[in-house]
Design an enzyme around this catalytic site. Structure first.
Site, PDB file in Angstrom:
ATOM      1  N   MET A 129      -0.487  -3.563   8.336  1.00 52.98           N
ATOM      2  CA  MET A 129      -1.133  -3.542   7.032  1.00 52.98           C
ATOM      3  C   MET A 129      -2.165  -4.650   6.919  1.00 52.98           C
ATOM      4  O   MET A 129      -1.890  -5.799   7.263  1.00 52.98           O
ATOM      5  CB  MET A 129      -0.054  -3.667   5.944  1.00 52.98           C
ATOM      6  CG  MET A 129      -0.594  -3.668   4.543  1.00 52.98           C
ATOM      7  SD  MET A 129      -1.486  -2.118   4.184  1.00 52.98           S
ATOM      8  CE  MET A 129      -2.665  -2.722   2.990  1.00 52.98           C
ATOM      9  N   GLU A 164       0.836  -1.193   0.000  1.00 49.75           N
ATOM     10  CA  GLU A 164       0.000   0.000   0.000  1.00 49.75           C
ATOM     11  C   GLU A 164       0.874   1.247   0.000  1.00 49.75           C
ATOM     12  O   GLU A 164       1.845   1.283   0.753  1.00 49.75           O
ATOM     13  CB  GLU A 164      -0.919   0.025   1.216  1.00 49.75           C
ATOM     14  CG  GLU A 164      -1.871   1.208   1.150  1.00 49.75           C
ATOM     15  CD  GLU A 164      -2.859   1.290   2.309  1.00 49.75           C
ATOM     16  OE1 GLU A 164      -2.863   0.406   3.173  1.00 49.75           O
ATOM     17  OE2 GLU A 164      -3.617   2.265   2.313  1.00 49.75           O
ATOM     18  N   HIS A 184     -10.576  -3.721   8.897  1.00 54.89           N
ATOM     19  CA  HIS A 184     -10.381  -3.383   7.487  1.00 54.89           C
ATOM     20  C   HIS A 184     -10.919  -4.472   6.569  1.00 54.89           C
ATOM     21  O   HIS A 184     -11.214  -4.209   5.401  1.00 54.89           O
ATOM     22  CB  HIS A 184      -8.886  -3.214   7.177  1.00 54.89           C
ATOM     23  CG  HIS A 184      -8.397  -1.796   7.215  1.00 54.89           C
ATOM     24  ND1 HIS A 184      -9.056  -0.762   6.593  1.00 54.89           N
ATOM     25  CD2 HIS A 184      -7.284  -1.243   7.766  1.00 54.89           C
ATOM     26  CE1 HIS A 184      -8.370   0.364   6.767  1.00 54.89           C
ATOM     27  NE2 HIS A 184      -7.300   0.106   7.480  1.00 54.89           N
ATOM     28  N   ASN A 215      -3.451  -6.534   4.594  1.00 58.40           N
ATOM     29  CA  ASN A 215      -3.496  -7.470   3.460  1.00 58.40           C
ATOM     30  C   ASN A 215      -4.498  -8.595   3.724  1.00 58.40           C
ATOM     31  O   ASN A 215      -4.550  -9.145   4.811  1.00 58.40           O
ATOM     32  CB  ASN A 215      -2.124  -8.106   3.259  1.00 58.40           C
ATOM     33  CG  ASN A 215      -1.028  -7.091   3.299  1.00 58.40           C
ATOM     34  OD1 ASN A 215      -1.031  -6.145   2.536  1.00 58.40           O
ATOM     35  ND2 ASN A 215      -0.107  -7.256   4.241  1.00 58.40           N
ATOM     36  N   GLU A 257      -6.739  -3.542  11.899  1.00 59.37           N
ATOM     37  CA  GLU A 257      -6.419  -4.311  10.684  1.00 59.37           C
ATOM     38  C   GLU A 257      -7.497  -5.344  10.406  1.00 59.37           C
ATOM     39  O   GLU A 257      -7.856  -5.586   9.264  1.00 59.37           O
ATOM     40  CB  GLU A 257      -5.039  -4.961  10.780  1.00 59.37           C
ATOM     41  CG  GLU A 257      -3.883  -4.003  11.069  1.00 59.37           C
ATOM     42  CD  GLU A 257      -3.868  -2.729  10.229  1.00 59.37           C
ATOM     43  OE1 GLU A 257      -4.324  -2.773   9.075  1.00 59.37           O
ATOM     44  OE2 GLU A 257      -3.422  -1.685  10.740  1.00 59.37           O
TER      45      GLU A 257
HETATM   46  N1  PHE Z   1      -3.450   0.742   5.652  1.00 57.16           N
HETATM   47  C1  PHE Z   1      -2.628   0.635   6.836  1.00 57.16           C
HETATM   48  C2  PHE Z   1      -3.548   0.832   8.015  1.00 57.16           C
HETATM   49  O1  PHE Z   1      -4.122   1.857   8.204  1.00 57.16           O
HETATM   50  C3  PHE Z   1      -1.511   1.603   6.903  1.00 57.16           C
HETATM   51  C4  PHE Z   1      -0.479   1.414   5.846  1.00 57.16           C
HETATM   52  C5  PHE Z   1      -0.243   2.399   4.920  1.00 57.16           C
HETATM   53  C6  PHE Z   1       0.247   0.247   5.756  1.00 57.16           C
HETATM   54  C7  PHE Z   1       0.689   2.232   3.927  1.00 57.16           C
HETATM   55  C8  PHE Z   1       1.181   0.082   4.782  1.00 57.16           C
HETATM   56  C9  PHE Z   1       1.404   1.062   3.850  1.00 57.16           C
HETATM   57  O2  PHE Z   1      -3.776  -0.024   8.771  1.00 57.16           O
HETATM   58 ZN    ZN Z   2      -6.053   1.496   8.368  1.00 55.81          ZN
END
Ligand code: PHE
Ligand code: ZN
Length: 852
Positions: A270, A129, A308, A272, A305
C-alpha cells in the site's frame, strides 16, 4: 453522501456529488494498545460559501468504533440519534466554520478484516484503502477530501517504533511505561493514504540523492526475523527513484521515505504517503527463500508503490469508480521500469499475465468496465481489469501518440492536476491538449467492457501485385451480449518474405468497425506478423498457415510476435484432432528445432520460446470436459519432445549450471522436459538435494509432483520440515500441494488437518484455497466435491475477512463452461453460499453476478 446505495444495493458513478466543505487540518491522537486503542480527533469543517446553512454532512464510521463521544464547538452532543445502521454520522453544521472533536475506541486485536487498525504478529498497523479509515474514526472517508494530518502516537515502551506519514517532529517519554511520537505530513491527502505503525521493529537504511542534491532518507522496517531479507527491496527502491527522475523528471517530494513489512495484509502493498506498508510476500527476498520470479515481483511492487507517490498520491482519484486512474498509470510506469532490462521478455510476461487472468475475467460474469458506472462493492474492483487492462490503455496512449507525445501529455497531466483528485477523463483531456489529433472515441476504452476481437482476412492479387488486408473489429458486452462501439485499436504489423526478410513494418490504428488496407508493389504473398509487441489488448482472429508461423518463429525480431508464433503453432497442432500424436510431436518438434541453437545466445528468451502454452491458456478455449483429455495430449507431446531432443535438453541442462537468472530459466525448462522421461526421474531429486536457491528447489518440486515421482511426497514433507519456521515458505509448500495436478480429496483432507492450516492470515488462505481453486485439472477431475470444499472454505474466510474471501471466488466464475450436470451442482453450491444469509456484502456481490 456521494454514492449512497440505491435500493438495489449498487452505487452509481453518476450519483457523485463534489464535497460541499473543506477540512484543511486534522489533529489525530492515538493511545495505542492491541486490546483497546483510544482515538482522539479534532478538525474544523469549513462549509463552502455557495452552500446554505444549516448544512448536513456525513462522517463515515463503522461497527468497529465504540465509546464514541462528539463535541461541536466545545459542546458535548448526544450521538446515538445521529448514527445510522452502518455507523455513519450525520452532522448538521449551523455556522460556516465549526470545530469537531471526536473520541472513540477501536480494538486492533479483534479486527480480523485487516482494514482499519489491526494487529499483525504483535505489530499494530493500519490499512485504509479504499474505505478503512472509517474503521478507525468518524471522518469524511472519501478520496476527494484532502487534509493535512498531524498525528500523535502514544504506546508502550515495548513498542519502540512509532511511525506515521510525513516527518517526525517530536518524540519523547511519558512515564516509565509509555512513550510518544508526533508526525506531520506536509502534503494534504485523502484518508485512504493515512497510515500508522507501532511495534518492535528493526530497520535498514540508505539514502537517495535527488537531482537538486537533497537527500531522501530511506528506511525499511521489519521484524527481527524478517529484516535480514530486505536488502534487495532497498536497492530496488533506490533504482525506482532514479528511474522516475530520468524517465519522467519526477523526484521524491519527501525527506523521509519509510517502508514497513508485515505478515498479515490483504493486498500486496500500500502506497500510504511516505509510509508504504508491504505484505512480507512482496518485500522479502533472499536467494534461499525467493525464486527469481519473486525477486522480480519484489522489485516491481517496490517500484509500483513508490511511483504511486506521483500517480496516486500527489494526483489522486476523485472517486473509486476512477480507481483505475491511479492504478493503470502506476502499473504502466512499473512495467516500463521493469522493462529497462530485457524489454522483450518483460513484455511477454506482462502479456501472458494479462491474457491468463484479465481476459477470462473480462469475458465472464465478473467483467466490468475499467471505469465502471455502477458497483456492488468497491473492494471488488481491485481486479486485473482495473490494474492490467488499465495499464494497457495507458500503453495505447503511448503507442498511438508515440513516446514523445505521450510524455508531453503525461507531463501536462502532472502539471495541470497536481494536488487534486481527478478522473480518467481528466487524464484524457491532458493527453488531448498536448496531442490534438488523439481520437475522440479513445475514452470508450474506459467505459466498454469485454475483450475486443479483430478479425483479419487477406487477399493477394498477383496481376496487380497488390495485397489487401481486411480488418474487422467486434466488441460484445460479455454479460448482455450487445455489440458495442468500435474503438481505436493500434495494430503494429510487419511483412516478411519467405526467406525471412522483413519487407515493411508499420502501425495502423483501426477506428471503424471494418477497414481495408491495400499494399502495392508486393511481389509474392508475404508472411504477415500482426499485433507485434501486443500493440492492443485484443484477440486477433487470423488463420495463419503452419508454414507462415514457422517463418515467424525463425525470423521475427519482435520478441512478443516471435513467442506468439510458437504459442499459436503449438495451440493449433494440439487442438488438431485429425493428427496422430506422433504427427503432433513431429510437427511441433520441427518448429522448435531451430530454437535450440538460439538458446545458447539468448537463454532467457529461449526458455520462454521452448515452453509450451500455459495449461490455463489452453483450457480457456475449451469446455470443461475437454480439459483432462487435452492435458493428457499435452503431456504426451512433452514426453515426445523430451525424447526427440533428449541430447539437446541434457546439453542445455549441463551447460547452464551457472548462477544467473537466464541460466536457471533455461536449465529448468530442460528439467521440465527431461523429468517427463522415466529414466530421468532422479534428475529432479538430485537438483532438489544440491540446490542452493529457491528457484531450483521450486522447479525440482514442481517436476516431482507433476510427474508423480514416487519420492515426491516424502521430499515435499522434508521441504515442509526444513522451512517450518518460515511463513512464506510454508505458504509455498501449500501452494505446491494445491497446484499439484494429481491432487486428490485425500490430499485436501490432509491439507485441512495440517497443523499449519490457517485462514486468518490472507497469504495462507490464498496459498491454500486460492491455489486449489486455480487447479483446473483437479477441478475437472474431482468435480463437485472439490467445488463444495472450496465454497465452504470461502465462507469460513468470509467470516474472518470478507475482502479476501471475495477475491477467492474466481473458480466459480467459470461456471458457464462446466458440463450440464456439474454446472447445476456448482450453481447449487453458489446458491447455498448466498443463502447462508450472513455472508458479507463483498462476497454476495460476486456470487450474485456469477449466478445472474
Ligand atoms: N493501492 C494498492 C496498490 O495498488 C493496493 C491496495 C488496495 C492496498 C487496497 C491496500 C488496500 O499498490
Ligand atoms: Zn497500485
Amino acid at each position: 453522501m456521494p454514492f449512497t446505495p440505491r435500493s438495489d444495493q449498487q452505487i452509481y458513478r453518476l450519483d457523485y456529488l463534489a464535497p460541499t466543505f473543506t477540512i484543511p487540518h486534522l489533529e489525530l491522537h492515538f493511545s495505542l494498545d492491541p486490546e483497546v486503542s483510544r482515538v482522539r480527533s479534532q478538525f474544523k469543517v469549513i462549509v463552502e460559501e455557495s452552500i446554505d446553512l444549516p448544512h448536513t454532512i456525513k462522517l463515515h464510521g463503522s461497527k468497529m468504533l465504540f465509546d464514541i463521544q462528539l463535541k461541536i464547538d466545545g459542546k458535548e452532543e448526544d450521538i446515538s440519534s445521529l448514527l445510522d445502521e452502518a455507523g455513519n454520522l450525520s452532522l448538521t453544521l449551523n455556522t460556516r466554520e465549526q470545530l469537531i472533536e471526536i473520541k472513540n475506541s477501536v480494538s486492533p486485536v479483534a479486527n480480523s478484516a485487516l482494514s482499519g487498525l489491526y494487529l499483525s504478529r504483535g505489530i499494530i498497523c493500519s490499512d485504509c484503502e479504499p474505505q478503512g479509515f472509517r474503521n478507525i474514526t468518524l471522518f469524511p472517508d472519501r478520496p476527494d477530501v484532502m487534509t493535512q494530518y498531524r498525528v500523535t502516537l502514544e504506546a508502550d515502551q515495548c513498542c519502540p517504533t512509532l511511525l506515521s506519514n510525513g516527518n517526525l517532529v517530536e518524540e519523547g517519554i511519558i512515564d516509565e511505561s509509555r512513550h510518544y511520537a508526533v508526525w506531520e505530513d506536509p502534503y494534504p491527502k485523502p484518508t485512504y493514504l493515512f497510515a500508522i505503525v507501532a511495534g518492535d521493529l528493526q530497520y535498514i537504511e540508505d539514502q537517495h540523492i535527488r537531482p537538486d542534491g537533497r537527500p531522501v532518507q530511506l528506511r525499511i522496517y521489519a521484524s527481527k526475523e524478517n529484516i535480514g531479507a530486505c536488502d534487495f527491496a532497498l536497492e530496488s527502491l533506490k533504482k525506482a527513484m532514479r528511474w522516475d527522475e530520468d524517465r519522467f523528471g519526477l523526484a521524491c517530494d519527501l525527506d523521509f521515505y519509510n517502508v514497513v513489512a508485515v505478515d498479515d495484509f490483504n493486498s500486496g502493498a500500500m502506497e500510504n504517503k511516505g509510509l508504504n506498508l508491504f505484505n512480507t510476500s512482496c518485500i522479502l527476498a533472499t536467494k534461499e527463500q525467493a525464486t527469481d520470479r519473486d525477486f522480480r515481483f519484489v522489485e516491481a511492487v517496490i517500484a509500483h508503490e513508490y511511483f504511486h507517490n506521483w500517480t496516486g498520491n500527489r494526483i489522486t482519484c476523485q472517486d473509486w469508480f476512477n480507481l483505475s486512474l491511479k492504478e493503470s498509470l502506476t502499473v504502466f510506469r512499473e512495467q516500463e521500469f521493469m522493462s529497462e532490462v530485457e524489454p522483450g521478455i518483460r513484455r511477454i510476461e506482462d502479456v501472458n499475465f494479462l491474457r491468463l487472468h484479465q481476459f477470462p475475467e473480462d469475458q465472464g460474469p465478473l467483467a466490468h468496465a475499467v471505469r465502471p458506472d455502477k458497483l456492488g462493492s468497491i473492494e471488488n474492483i481491485y481486479t486485473t481489469t482495473t490494474y492490467e487492462k488499465g495499464a494497457e490503455i495507458i500503453r495505447l496512449y503511448q503507442t498511438i501518440l508515440g513516446r514523445e507525445g505521450f510524455d508531453r501529455g503525461f507531463a501536462r497531466y502532472i502539471k495541470e492536476f497536481d494536488g487534486m483528485a481527478v478522473t480518467v477523463d481528466d487524464l484524457y483531456a491532458a493527453m488531448k491538449m498536448e496531442n490534438p489529433r488523439l481520437f475522440e472515441n479513445f475514452p470508450l476504452w474506459y467505459s466498454q467492457r469485454g475483450t475486443p476481437k479483430v478479425q483479419v482476412a487477406t487477399e493477394y492479387y498477383p496481376d496487380k501485385r497488390e495485397m489487401r488486408l481486411s480488418l474487422k473489429q467486434f466488441l460484445f458486452d460479455p454479460v448482455t451480449n450487445e455489440l458495442q462501439e468500435p474503438l481505436p485499436i493500434p495494430i503494429k504489423y510487419a511483412f516478411f518474405n519467405r526467406q525471412g526478410e522483413m519487407l515493411l513494418e508499420e502501425t495502423y490504428t483501426l477506428t471503424m468497425a471494418h477497414q481495408c488496407l491495400i499494399f502495392h508493389n508486393i511481389d509474392e504473398v508475404p508472411v504477415i506478423s500482426l499485433l507485434r509487441d501486443f500493440s492492443a489488448p485484443v484477440t486477433v482472429d487470423y488463420p495463419q498457415s503452419i508454414d507462415d508461423l514457422k517463418i515467424l518463429i525463425q525470423y521475427e525480431s519482435d520478441y512478443f510476435a516471435k513467442w506468439e508464433a510458437v504459442q499459436k503453432l503449438v495451440e493449433r497442432l494440439l487442438f488438431n484432432h485429425s493428427l496422430q500424436r506422433q504427427e503432433q510431436i513431429d510437427m511441433i518438434g520441427d518448429a522448435l528445432a531451430p530454437l535450440f541453437q538460439y538458446a545458447y545466445q539468448e537463454p532467457g528468451f529461449a526458455a520462454l520460446l521452448l515452453t509450451l502454452p500455459d495449461n490455463d491458456h489452453l483450457f480457456d478455449h475449451l469446455e470443461s470436459e475437454e480439459i483432462l483429455p487435452l492435458y493428457q495430449i499435452k503431456r504426451e507431446v512433452e514426453v515426445g519432445l523430451a525424447r526427440r531432443f533428449q541430447e539437446d535438453w541434457r546439453a542445455l541442462y549441463n551447460r547452464f549450471q551457472e548462477d544467473s537468472i537466464a541460466a536457471r530459466a533455461i536449465k529448468n525448462v530442460a528439467l521440465h522436459y527431461l523429468s517427463r522421461l522415466p529414466h530421468e526421474s532422479e534428475l529432479a531429486v538430485r537438483q532438489y538435494e544440491k540446490a542452493d536457491n529457491m528457484t531450483d528447489i521450486n522447479a525440482a518440486l514442481t517436476a516431482l509432483l507433476s510427474n508423480q515421482n514416487p519420492k515426491a511426497k516424502v521430499i515435499l514433507e522434508s521441504f515442509y520440515h526444513r522451512y517450518e519456521g518460515d511463513t512464506l515458505l510454508v505458504d509455498r509448500y501449500f501452494s505446491l500441494l494445491g497446484r499439484n495436478p494429481n491432487l486428490t480429496m485425500d490430499d485436501v483432507a490432509m491439507i485441512s488437518n495440517h497443523p499449519a492450516f490457517d485462514l486468518k492470515n490472507p497469504n495462507r488462505a490464498r496459498a491454500i484455497v486460492g491455489s486449489i481453486g486455480r487447479n483446473r485439472i483437479a477441478l475437472a477431475r474431482i468435480g463437485a466435491p472439490l467445488y463444495r470444499w472450496i465454497g465452504a472454505e470461502i465462507v469460513k474466510v468470509d467470516k474472518i475477512n470478507a475482502v479476501t474471501a471475495a477475491r477467492l471466488i474466481t473458480p466459480f466464475a467459470k461456471l458457464s463452461r462446466l458440463p450440464e450436470s456439474l454446472k447445476e451442482e456448482v450453481r447449487a453450491i453458489c446458491q447455498e453460499m448466498l443463502n447462508i444469509g450472513e455472508i458479507s456484502h463483498n462476497l454476495s456481490d460476486q456470487l450474485k453476478r456469477i449466478l445472474l
